[in-house]
Motif scaffolding. Structure first.
Motif, short mmCIF file in Angstrom:
data_model
loop_
_atom_site.label_atom_id
_atom_site.label_comp_id
_atom_site.label_asym_id
_atom_site.label_seq_id
_atom_site.Cartn_x
_atom_site.Cartn_y
_atom_site.Cartn_z
N PRO A 70 0.85 -1.21 0.00
CA PRO A 70 0.00 0.00 0.00
C PRO A 70 0.88 1.25 0.00
O PRO A 70 1.92 1.27 0.65
CB PRO A 70 -0.80 -0.10 1.29
N GLU A 71 0.43 2.25 -0.71
CA GLU A 71 1.21 3.48 -0.81
C GLU A 71 0.65 4.52 0.14
O GLU A 71 -0.56 4.75 0.18
CB GLU A 71 1.15 3.99 -2.25
N LEU A 72 1.51 5.16 0.90
CA LEU A 72 1.11 6.21 1.81
C LEU A 72 1.14 7.55 1.07
O LEU A 72 2.17 7.91 0.49
CB LEU A 72 2.04 6.26 3.03
N CYS A 73 0.04 8.25 1.10
CA CYS A 73 -0.03 9.57 0.47
C CYS A 73 0.83 10.55 1.26
O CYS A 73 0.62 10.73 2.46
CB CYS A 73 -1.48 10.04 0.44
N PRO A 74 1.81 11.18 0.63
CA PRO A 74 2.69 12.10 1.35
C PRO A 74 1.94 13.29 1.98
O PRO A 74 2.29 13.73 3.06
CB PRO A 74 3.67 12.60 0.28
N ARG A 75 0.91 13.79 1.31
CA ARG A 75 0.13 14.90 1.89
C ARG A 75 -0.60 14.45 3.14
O ARG A 75 -0.65 15.18 4.13
CB ARG A 75 -0.87 15.44 0.87
N PHE A 76 -1.22 13.26 3.07
CA PHE A 76 -1.91 12.74 4.25
C PHE A 76 -0.92 12.57 5.40
O PHE A 76 -1.19 12.94 6.54
CB PHE A 76 -2.59 11.40 3.96
#
Length: 136
Positions: free
Chosen positions: A7-13
């Motif tokens: 899963p990829e973590l959204c940098p903005r989140f």
């Protein structure tokens, strides 16, 4: 090889959650959503926060454009803090957390919850126990 993708973590989140999730920040935003406040009023509204920590968090939130600091030129000079448009946009997120907390977090005013909270903090005073009376 696995068919699962990581899963990829959204940098903005991630950046937003790190900013808002810092200790005391949520409490400051929660209080400021209710009213514009002076420093002493914020300190009084947020149990256990130190002057230094409150000052640091307010500076961080001001740098991020979430809190506005206004100097009111009276005698004595007054400084007030309020949320900016960007800060007020957090209302729905804070409301959602408050709703979740109401449903899932034990009431901290109950003796059991207080005892758990005290035990969870290193160095915190233990809850007082009633003394046993010795038979005469």
């Amino acid at each position: 090889m696995s068919d699962r993708s990581i899963p990829e973590l959204c940098p903005r989140f991630h950046r937003a959650s790190e900013l808002i999730g810092r200790r005391w920040t949520g409490a400051i935003i929660y209080v400021l959503l209710k009213s514009r406040c002076r420093f002493a009023m914020l300190r009084e509204a947020i149990p256990d926060i130190t002057d230094r920590m409150l000052s640091e968090r307010l500076q961080e939130l001001e740098q991020e454009g979430i809190v506005a600091r206004t100097v009111v030129p009276e005698m004595p000079v007054r400084v007030e803090y309020e949320l900016t448009k960007k800060g007020r946009a957090l209302a729905s997120a804070i409301d959602s957390i408050a709703d979740w907390a109401e449903k899932w977090i034990a009431d901290v005013d109950t003796p059991v919850a207080q005892a758990r909270a005290v035990r969870g903090r290193p160095g915190a005073a233990q809850p007082s126990r009633p003394r046993r009376r010795r038979p005469a």
